[in-house]
Design a protein around this motif. Structure first.
Motif, PDB file in Angstrom:
ATOM      1  N   PHE A 164       0.832  -1.202   0.000  1.00 30.36           N
ATOM      2  CA  PHE A 164       0.000   0.000   0.000  1.00 30.36           C
ATOM      3  C   PHE A 164       0.866   1.251   0.000  1.00 30.36           C
ATOM      4  N   TYR A 165       1.929   1.248   0.790  1.00 25.30           N
ATOM      5  CA  TYR A 165       2.788   2.422   0.866  1.00 25.30           C
ATOM      6  C   TYR A 165       3.610   2.593  -0.412  1.00 25.30           C
ATOM      7  N   LEU A 166       3.924   1.499  -1.093  1.00 22.91           N
ATOM      8  CA  LEU A 166       4.593   1.616  -2.382  1.00 22.91           C
ATOM      9  C   LEU A 166       3.684   2.290  -3.401  1.00 22.91           C
ATOM     10  N   LEU A 167       2.424   1.878  -3.435  1.00 23.01           N
ATOM     11  CA  LEU A 167       1.480   2.515  -4.340  1.00 23.01           C
ATOM     12  C   LEU A 167       1.246   3.972  -3.970  1.00 23.01           C
ATOM     13  N   LEU A 168       1.196   4.232  -2.665  1.00 22.25           N
ATOM     14  CA  LEU A 168       1.018   5.617  -2.221  1.00 22.25           C
ATOM     15  C   LEU A 168       2.216   6.472  -2.605  1.00 22.25           C
ATOM     16  N   MET A 169       3.420   5.898  -2.526  1.00 23.69           N
ATOM     17  CA  MET A 169       4.614   6.626  -2.936  1.00 23.69           C
ATOM     18  C   MET A 169       4.567   6.947  -4.428  1.00 23.69           C
ATOM     19  N   ASN A 170       4.015   6.037  -5.224  1.00 24.05           N
ATOM     20  CA  ASN A 170       3.864   6.314  -6.648  1.00 24.05           C
ATOM     21  C   ASN A 170       3.006   7.545  -6.887  1.00 24.05           C
ATOM     22  N   ALA A 171       1.955   7.685  -6.070  1.00 23.47           N
ATOM     23  CA  ALA A 171       1.010   8.786  -6.274  1.00 23.47           C
ATOM     24  C   ALA A 171       1.557  10.117  -5.775  1.00 23.47           C
ATOM     25  N   ILE A 172       2.272  10.109  -4.662  1.00 22.61           N
ATOM     26  CA  ILE A 172       2.688  11.382  -4.057  1.00 22.61           C
ATOM     27  C   ILE A 172       4.127  11.751  -4.388  1.00 22.61           C
ATOM     28  N   LEU A 173       4.900  10.833  -4.975  1.00 27.12           N
ATOM     29  CA  LEU A 173       6.291  11.141  -5.296  1.00 27.12           C
ATOM     30  C   LEU A 173       6.566  11.020  -6.791  1.00 27.12           C
ATOM     31  N   CYS A 174       6.330   9.841  -7.354  1.00 24.57           N
ATOM     32  CA  CYS A 174       6.655   9.628  -8.768  1.00 24.57           C
ATOM     33  C   CYS A 174       5.798  10.489  -9.686  1.00 24.57           C
ATOM     34  N   LEU A 175       4.511  10.565  -9.404  1.00 28.19           N
ATOM     35  CA  LEU A 175       3.620  11.346 -10.263  1.00 28.19           C
ATOM     36  C   LEU A 175       4.014  12.819 -10.328  1.00 28.19           C
ATOM     37  N   PRO A 176       4.239  13.510  -9.196  1.00 26.84           N
ATOM     38  CA  PRO A 176       4.655  14.917  -9.290  1.00 26.84           C
ATOM     39  C   PRO A 176       6.006  15.094  -9.976  1.00 26.84           C
ATOM     40  N   LEU A 177       6.962  14.207  -9.701  1.00 26.64           N
ATOM     41  CA  LEU A 177       8.278  14.338 -10.326  1.00 26.64           C
ATOM     42  C   LEU A 177       8.191  14.186 -11.836  1.00 26.64           C
ATOM     43  N   MET A 178       7.430  13.190 -12.299  1.00 25.21           N
ATOM     44  CA  MET A 178       7.270  12.998 -13.738  1.00 25.21           C
ATOM     45  C   MET A 178       6.547  14.182 -14.381  1.00 25.21           C
ATOM     46  N   THR A 179       5.518  14.662 -13.719  1.00 22.61           N
ATOM     47  CA  THR A 179       4.722  15.750 -14.286  1.00 22.61           C
ATOM     48  C   THR A 179       5.536  17.036 -14.399  1.00 22.61           C
ATOM     49  N   VAL A 180       6.227  17.393 -13.319  1.00 26.06           N
ATOM     50  CA  VAL A 180       6.997  18.644 -13.316  1.00 26.06           C
ATOM     51  C   VAL A 180       8.164  18.576 -14.294  1.00 26.06           C
ATOM     52  N   SER A 181       8.914  17.473 -14.267  1.00 24.60           N
ATOM     53  CA  SER A 181      10.077  17.352 -15.154  1.00 24.60           C
ATOM     54  C   SER A 181       9.651  17.322 -16.620  1.00 24.60           C
ATOM     55  N   THR A 182       8.530  16.670 -16.918  1.00 21.16           N
ATOM     56  CA  THR A 182       8.047  16.626 -18.301  1.00 21.16           C
ATOM     57  C   THR A 182       7.565  17.996 -18.759  1.00 21.16           C
ATOM     58  N   LEU A 183       6.913  18.733 -17.873  1.00 24.94           N
ATOM     59  CA  LEU A 183       6.462  20.080 -18.220  1.00 24.94           C
ATOM     60  C   LEU A 183       7.650  20.999 -18.492  1.00 24.94           C
ATOM     61  N   ILE A 184       8.671  20.931 -17.641  1.00 23.08           N
ATOM     62  CA  ILE A 184       9.876  21.729 -17.872  1.00 23.08           C
ATOM     63  C   ILE A 184      10.559  21.310 -19.162  1.00 23.08           C
ATOM     64  N   LEU A 185      10.621  20.019 -19.395  1.00 21.78           N
ATOM     65  CA  LEU A 185      11.239  19.508 -20.618  1.00 21.78           C
ATOM     66  C   LEU A 185      10.508  20.012 -21.859  1.00 21.78           C
ATOM     67  N   PHE A 186       9.197  20.004 -21.804  1.00 20.23           N
ATOM     68  CA  PHE A 186       8.415  20.473 -22.956  1.00 20.23           C
ATOM     69  C   PHE A 186       8.650  21.956 -23.215  1.00 20.23           C
ATOM     70  N   ILE A 187       8.660  22.757 -22.154  1.00 15.79           N
ATOM     71  CA  ILE A 187       8.839  24.202 -22.320  1.00 15.79           C
ATOM     72  C   ILE A 187      10.232  24.528 -22.845  1.00 15.79           C
ATOM     73  N   LYS A 188      11.239  23.876 -22.298  1.00 17.36           N
ATOM     74  CA  LYS A 188      12.615  24.171 -22.708  1.00 17.36           C
ATOM     75  C   LYS A 188      12.885  23.709 -24.131  1.00 17.36           C
ATOM     76  N   VAL A 189      12.453  22.507 -24.466  1.00 15.55           N
ATOM     77  CA  VAL A 189      12.785  21.936 -25.766  1.00 15.55           C
ATOM     78  C   VAL A 189      11.955  22.574 -26.878  1.00 15.55           C
ATOM     79  N   TYR A 190      10.795  23.084 -26.536  1.00 14.99           N
ATOM     80  CA  TYR A 190       9.937  23.685 -27.547  1.00 14.99           C
ATOM     81  C   TYR A 190      10.629  24.854 -28.247  1.00 14.99           C
ATOM     82  N   PHE A 191      11.529  25.539 -27.536  1.00 18.84           N
ATOM     83  CA  PHE A 191      12.207  26.710 -28.100  1.00 18.84           C
ATOM     84  C   PHE A 191      13.601  26.383 -28.612  1.00 18.84           C
TER      85      PHE A 191
END
Length: 326
Positions: free
Chosen positions: A195-222
């Motif tokens: 349960f805590y592994l799944l919870l870690m996916n939701a509160i740690l992996c998801l934000p890290l992937m989302t933020v890094s991908t958003l930054i990657l998209f903004i930087k690479v777009y230009f």
């Protein structure tokens, strides 16, 4: 909640009581034949495992091809190391899903009950591969984000075997954690480490992937370098498809810890989405790496070489000015 500590895992892992009840009522018996009326839920029980099995076959072929070429036919670089390990995790998840689908189909025949002993094994193997793939994808998105935000550090000060060490660390840490969770589940511990592994996916992996991908998209777009855009687009699409297809599976499992009576067709849809996510990655590599202007049909090896081998050439070209200044 079921005693396995993973929610109901419906329709993949009926408990002993459920199997006994199904043998007396719902399932097909040699004498009775099919039910006179097939409800939509009953039809979904049959069709969804078949769809998952068919999709898994194509996904296994695609990921196996990627593993073969990246592991044995091409010179590895930091990016292909991540992709290779991600393909291994996707292949393991698809093999587990296909096995669980076959067992779900076998549930229609009550005189074939030998497979119930294997359901928990493939269930935990699926969760292990699914979570490991999620950790690897988080590492990939963060690594690509650092490569465009801090290109000089990533090019000159990044440890040479960092990708291999990080992938090995993810596998080594993930395996005992899931084994511990499986052991806790065998003793009927409701709130086990899974349960805590799944919870870690939701509160740690998801934000890290989302933020890094958003930054990657903004930087690479230009950026003007097409090679960089292709690599970044690969990672962006991998994360986007994961967020829309695979992450709902985590949400469903977390809900199933507290709501054991969750509709099993909802869980089946979660399995189907996770299957699509693991199967679509080779298609992403093919669509991005192929030469749209090529007259003849290219092989998968040529496409992967174009998409991934340029990463190494780009790094070498960028290191020449640094060495000349020294």
């Amino acid at each position: 909640m079921s005693n396995d500590g993973l929610g109901s895992w419906s329709p993949w892992n009926a408990s002993w009581e459920d199997i006994g009840a199904e043998n007396e009522t719902d399932l097909l018996t040699p004498q009775d034949g099919f039910d006179h009326e097939l409800s939509p839920y009953r039809i979904a029980d049959i069709l969804i495992p078949i769809f998952i099995l068919l999709i898994s076959i194509f996904g296994i072929i695609g990921n196996g091809t990627v593993i073969w070429f990246l592991g044995f036919c091409m010179k590895r670089n930091p990016f292909t190391t991540f992709i290779l390990h991600l393909a291994v995790a996707d292949l393991g998840a698809l093999m587990s899903l296909s096995s669980l689908s076959i067992m779900s189909i076998l549930n229609l025949f009550p005189y074939l009950l030998w497979h119930i002993y294997l359901v928990p094994v493939f269930g935990y193997l699926l969760l292990f591969m699914y979570n490991t793939g999620q950790y690897l994808l988080t590492a990939i998105s963060m690594d690509r984000c650092v490569s465009v935000v801090f290109p000089f550090w990533h090019r000159c000060h990044r440890p040479p075997h960092f990708s291999s060490l990080l992938c090995a660390t993810i596998w080594i840490i993930s395996f005992p954690l899931h084994v511990i969770g499986m052991i806790y589940s065998l003793f009927g511990d409701i709130m086990n480490p899974l349960f805590y592994l799944l919870l870690m996916n939701a509160i740690l992996c998801l934000p890290l992937m989302t933020v890094s991908t958003l930054i990657l998209f903004i930087k690479v777009y230009f950026r003007s370098q097409q090679m960089k855009k292709e690599k970044a687009l690969t990672v962006i699409l991998l994360v986007i498809f994961f967020l829309f297809l695979a992450f709902p599976y985590t949400c469903i499992l977390l809900i199933s810890f507290f709501t054991p009576l969750i509709d099993y067709n909802v869980e089946s849809v979660g399995f189907l989405c996770s299957c699509l996510n693991s199967s679509i990655n080779p298609l992403i590599y093919f669509l991005i790496g192929r030469n749209k202007r090529a007259q003849s049909r290219e092989s998968m090896k040529v496409i992967l070489q174009r998409l991934f081998k340029e990463e190494e050439n780009c790094r070498e070209e960028q290191e020449i000015p640094v060495q000349s200044q020294m």
